[in-house]
Enzyme design. Sequence first.
Site, PDB file in Angstrom:
ATOM      1  N   ARG A  22       0.846  -1.212   0.000  1.00 21.98           N
ATOM      2  CA  ARG A  22       0.000   0.000   0.000  1.00 21.98           C
ATOM      3  C   ARG A  22       0.875   1.254   0.000  1.00 21.98           C
ATOM      4  O   ARG A  22       0.571   2.225  -0.688  1.00 21.98           O
ATOM      5  CB  ARG A  22      -0.925   0.010   1.231  1.00 21.98           C
ATOM      6  N   GLU A 166     -12.937 -15.011   9.700  1.00 22.81           N
ATOM      7  CA  GLU A 166     -12.994 -14.293   8.423  1.00 22.81           C
ATOM      8  C   GLU A 166     -12.776 -15.214   7.227  1.00 22.81           C
ATOM      9  O   GLU A 166     -11.636 -15.467   6.825  1.00 22.81           O
ATOM     10  CB  GLU A 166     -11.948 -13.157   8.394  1.00 22.81           C
ATOM     11  N   LYS A 208     -16.725 -12.398  10.093  1.00 23.65           N
ATOM     12  CA  LYS A 208     -16.259 -11.306   9.217  1.00 23.65           C
ATOM     13  C   LYS A 208     -16.294 -11.796   7.774  1.00 23.65           C
ATOM     14  O   LYS A 208     -15.302 -12.341   7.275  1.00 23.65           O
ATOM     15  CB  LYS A 208     -14.854 -10.872   9.638  1.00 23.65           C
ATOM     16  N   SER A 250     -13.999  -4.986   3.704  1.00 21.71           N
ATOM     17  CA  SER A 250     -14.341  -4.148   2.544  1.00 21.71           C
ATOM     18  C   SER A 250     -13.795  -4.737   1.248  1.00 21.71           C
ATOM     19  O   SER A 250     -14.379  -4.504   0.187  1.00 21.71           O
ATOM     20  CB  SER A 250     -13.885  -2.697   2.735  1.00 21.71           C
ATOM     21  N   GLY A 251     -12.687  -5.443   1.293  1.00 24.37           N
ATOM     22  CA  GLY A 251     -12.241  -6.264   0.166  1.00 24.37           C
ATOM     23  C   GLY A 251     -11.795  -5.551  -1.092  1.00 24.37           C
ATOM     24  O   GLY A 251     -11.673  -6.189  -2.131  1.00 24.37           O
ATOM     25  N   GLY A 252     -11.591  -4.230  -0.997  1.00 26.03           N
ATOM     26  CA  GLY A 252     -11.158  -3.502  -2.192  1.00 26.03           C
ATOM     27  C   GLY A 252     -12.265  -2.651  -2.809  1.00 26.03           C
ATOM     28  O   GLY A 252     -12.050  -1.990  -3.819  1.00 26.03           O
ATOM     29  N   ARG A 283      -9.116  -1.168   4.228  1.00 25.00           N
ATOM     30  CA  ARG A 283      -8.965  -0.176   3.151  1.00 25.00           C
ATOM     31  C   ARG A 283     -10.080   0.854   3.133  1.00 25.00           C
ATOM     32  O   ARG A 283      -9.833   2.039   2.909  1.00 25.00           O
ATOM     33  CB  ARG A 283      -8.892  -0.895   1.800  1.00 25.00           C
TER      34      ARG A 283
END
Length: 329
Positions: A22, A166, A208, A250-252, A283
């Site tokens: 990132r 998750e 999650k 959120s996964g992108g 993110r």
Amino acid sequence: MLVANDKGLLAMDESNPTCNKRFAALGIPQTLEFRRAWRELIVTTPELGESISGAILYDETIRQHQQDGTSFIQTITDAGIIPGIKVDTGAKDMAGHPGEKITEGLDRLRERLNEYFEMGARFAKWRAVIAIGPGIPSHACIEANAQALARYAALCQGAGLVPVVEPEVLMEGDHTLERCSAVTEEVLHTVFNHLYTQRVLLEGMILKPNMVLPGLSCPVQASAAEVADATVHSLLKTVPAAVPGIAFLSGGQSAELASERLNAMNLRFKSRQPWALAFSFARAIQQPAMEIWQGKEANVLAAQHALIHRARCNRAARRGDYHAAMEGY
Ligand code: 13P
């Protein structure tokens, strides 16, 4: 506690390689000190505890301190935020299954959990990754990951830590919303089957999951209402009502879309959902702030402002009170 008062979790537990990735995309130096400074910026954001109930840390971060010597764990606790810890050691290529991953970290997990508890952590996270593609996910991949999640969750409860379970079905690919629903349901059925087998107390865990979404490159994208309906319908079929909270990754997704979709779920299913529908974003809370920060001291306050804004938007989304106008459009 973790899903009370419309708050949610902040996942600030990127492993060093992920955090560096990132940083690299934004030209921020990929060093221990810059990672520490970024995490200091997050934990010292004023009023974060009004929207965030728990912060998930990484092994490097849980041992770190602010420049003034205060430990991160102390600052977080003083802000009324419960410290958590990522305890898996990453998703690795699965033997005999090209394109699929198995999450590692069960070896010595009992000892590590005890150590993290002593340090002040009160919950933990383990992420399994399921990719959708031609011929995948395989039954073997789903089974092996679900069993590892259940063994991790049982060990957490034995050590006094709440497990955040998750299983992430990835967004990458051109699959449809319907295919994501089918895969997500199969994964969740398998996970809860293993949680039951391993005697995990459902009342003492957080799920999650991913939201049910069309693949990123699917030509047909979905509205927030369609995503909300598909996601909650899949969850209603697979997640026992004894589970107190579901906190999405959120996964992108963009920060705004993640808030909008969470809001739509809470708005449309308010009286029909047995569990709290919350967030555990990395993110979708951090990215706008990181883009403002750029590794520069002069940008810290503006970045903290962006971070608290996203936390507040997501708290509003838990109540079904989020509106695009909150973004200042
Ligand atoms: P994202 O919200 O960026 O998907 O991260 C959540 C997370 O904790 C992944 O393990």
